[in-house]
Design an enzyme around this catalytic site. Structure first.
Site, mmCIF file in Angstrom:
data_model
loop_
_atom_site.group_PDB
_atom_site.id
_atom_site.type_symbol
_atom_site.label_atom_id
_atom_site.label_comp_id
_atom_site.label_asym_id
_atom_site.label_seq_id
_atom_site.Cartn_x
_atom_site.Cartn_y
_atom_site.Cartn_z
ATOM 1 N N LYS A 36 14.745 -0.968 55.563
ATOM 2 C CA LYS A 36 14.695 0.497 55.708
ATOM 3 C C LYS A 36 15.213 0.867 57.105
ATOM 4 O O LYS A 36 15.376 -0.015 57.963
ATOM 5 C CB LYS A 36 13.260 0.985 55.509
ATOM 6 N N TYR A 275 22.351 14.645 87.850
ATOM 7 C CA TYR A 275 21.760 15.984 87.753
ATOM 8 C C TYR A 275 20.561 16.128 88.685
ATOM 9 O O TYR A 275 19.758 15.191 88.819
ATOM 10 C CB TYR A 275 21.241 16.240 86.327
HETATM 11 C C1 LIG Z 1 7.964 -0.936 57.012
HETATM 12 C C2 LIG Z 1 7.128 -1.508 55.951
HETATM 13 C C3 LIG Z 1 6.938 -2.901 55.875
HETATM 14 C C4 LIG Z 1 7.505 -3.874 56.890
HETATM 15 O O1 LIG Z 1 6.822 -3.800 58.100
HETATM 16 P P1 LIG Z 1 7.096 -4.866 59.280
HETATM 17 O O2 LIG Z 1 5.965 -4.674 60.215
HETATM 18 O O3 LIG Z 1 8.398 -4.480 59.904
HETATM 19 O O4 LIG Z 1 7.152 -6.200 58.660
HETATM 20 C C5 LIG Z 1 6.201 -3.379 54.800
HETATM 21 N N1 LIG Z 1 5.648 -2.546 53.890
HETATM 22 C C6 LIG Z 1 5.803 -1.201 53.950
HETATM 23 C C7 LIG Z 1 5.174 -0.343 52.919
HETATM 24 C C8 LIG Z 1 6.538 -0.647 54.988
HETATM 25 O O5 LIG Z 1 6.673 0.680 55.050
#
Ligand SMILES: *Cc1c(COP(=O)(O)O)cnc(C)c1O
Length: 382
Positions: A36, A275
């Site tokens: 993701k 800046y």
């Molecule tokens: C993001 C996510 C993961 C993975 O998490 P990590 O800590 O990066 O391994 C697993 N399950 C769900 C539902 C997530 O949203």
């Protein structure tokens, strides 16, 4: 080069990390690589094929939009699983393409059944149960209702999995809550079984739980951050390393983010740089301009605190990070010239800017910094 910086993804690091995860979970447990957020900023189109070459064939994403991006680059036989949001108009596409998805509420379940009916196909679902995070998932009452629907529509549904998510397995402070969640999860599975429903794949663990709560690995683990070479938290790393003789970090950072020196100049003592008044030269100072700013993912909160590497040496950020550029101090580094490589993340010679240190400087998490790397930076596999 169509962007002012480049992200390289090291295949060798991905290999090391995947091997490490597989050595933990063994052959009975499936590794679903979480990709993701554009593969945590690393780039789906680079990461998915690379992981497939390393034997990974299960990918988790958040939304149907992200699933489309994975489908474009994945091999035919790899599985895509949507853990979160589905646009209503995407249901047909999902079922046609055998994309798996979480059912976290009754309306999604009904919609899945209706779409599957109209297509004369089966929807491949994972039942997401609420176990104590109170984010998504079917609570007990909804689950009972869902069981009815599931049993009436077996023709249209493949119940591929049952799932939930821990509310913070990366911190020992949540120990009791995590344990309680796992016990609720097992109860919900029992309830499904008692009603004749046997999901093939039971899964709840992400990176942190995979390390810290081995009993929760079950049939599949959804691992994100470890794949890219980072620990979910310092605590998780310490937990792991304390139990090992060999104290070297088994993970390798996969990402390297580079730019180049755009210009070099001298500033007299007492002059302000950039800046406003946030940085005044305390001595005759040599500076370089790096053409990367907060619009390129180099956070503004790195103003006066961030660091980069040039010619193998650390160069501190001075003044505020601008939208498109950053000024760095090179007084102590000889022979810096236009076009020299600048390392924003990664190593050169003895020096390393790790995302962990970067994230700390930035008062942020690895996850956030990585995920915010803009889409339009060129990415390549090395
Ligand atoms: C993001 C996510 C993961 C993975 O998490 P990590 O800590 O990066 O391994 C697993 N399950 C769900 C539902 C997530 O949203």
């Amino acid at each position: 080069m169509n962007s002012t910086s480049v992200i390289s993804i090291k295949n060798e690091s991905l290999r090391t990390n995947v091997k490490f995860i597989q050595s933990l979970i063994g052959e009975q447990t499936i590794l679903s690589a979480v990709v993701k957020g554009n593969a945590y900023g690393h780039g789906v189109s680079v990461v998915v094929p690379a992981l497939e070459s390393l034997g990974v064939n299960h990918f988790s994403v958040y939304s149907s939009f992200e699933a489309k991006n994975v489908l474009k680059v994945k091999r035919k036989n790899s599985t895509v699983m949507i853990m979160g949001f589905i646009y209503k108009e995407d249901f047909d596409w999902i079922i046609e393409n055998k994309i798996e998805f979480f059912v976290s509420d009754i309306s999604t379940l009904n919609h899945a059944v209706e779409t599957a009916k109209s297509l004369h196909k089966k929807a491949i679902i994972h039942i997401d149960v609420e176990t104590g995070m109170n984010r998504t998932g079917l609570n007990l009452k909804q689950l009972k209702k869902a069981i009815d629907i599931l049993n009436k529509n077996t023709k249209y549904l493949t119940i591929q999995g049952v799932t939930s998510h821990f509310a913070g397995a990366e911190s020992i402070a949540n120990y009791t809550r995590v344990k309680k969640q796992f016990s609720v999860f097992k109860k919900r599975i029992k309830l499904l079984n008692e009603n004749g429903i046997y999901p093939k794949i039971r899964h709840i663990a992400s990176s942190a739980a995979t390390i810290t709560y081995p009993e929760t690995r079950l049939d599949l683990v959804r691992v994100g951050i470890l794949v890219y070479g980072y620990w979910p938290s310092k605590e998780t790393f310490i937990y792991y390393i304390n139990r090992k003789k060999d104290k070297t970090d088994p993970l390798k950072r996969a990402i390297r983010w580079c730019s180049e020196v755009a210009s070099v100049k001298d500033v007299n003592i007492g002059e302000f740089i950039g800046y406003g008044l946030s940085y005044q030269a305390q001595q005759k100072t040599k500076i370089m301009i790096v053409p990367v700013g907060y619009c390129n993912g180099f956070s503004r909160s790195l103003s006066n605190t961030g660091r980069v590497i040039v010619n193998g040496q650390i160069s501190p950020v001075i003044g505020s990070v601008n939208m498109n550029m950053t000024i760095c101090d090179i007084t102590h580094i000889p022979d810096v010239k236009c076009g020299d490589r600048v390392i924003l993340i990664g190593n050169q010679g003895e020096q390393e800017i790790s995302f962990a240190s970067f994230a700390e400087m930035n008062q942020s998490l690895n996850y956030e910094i990585l995920a915010r790397l803009p889409l339009n930076i060129e990415r390549k596999l090395v």
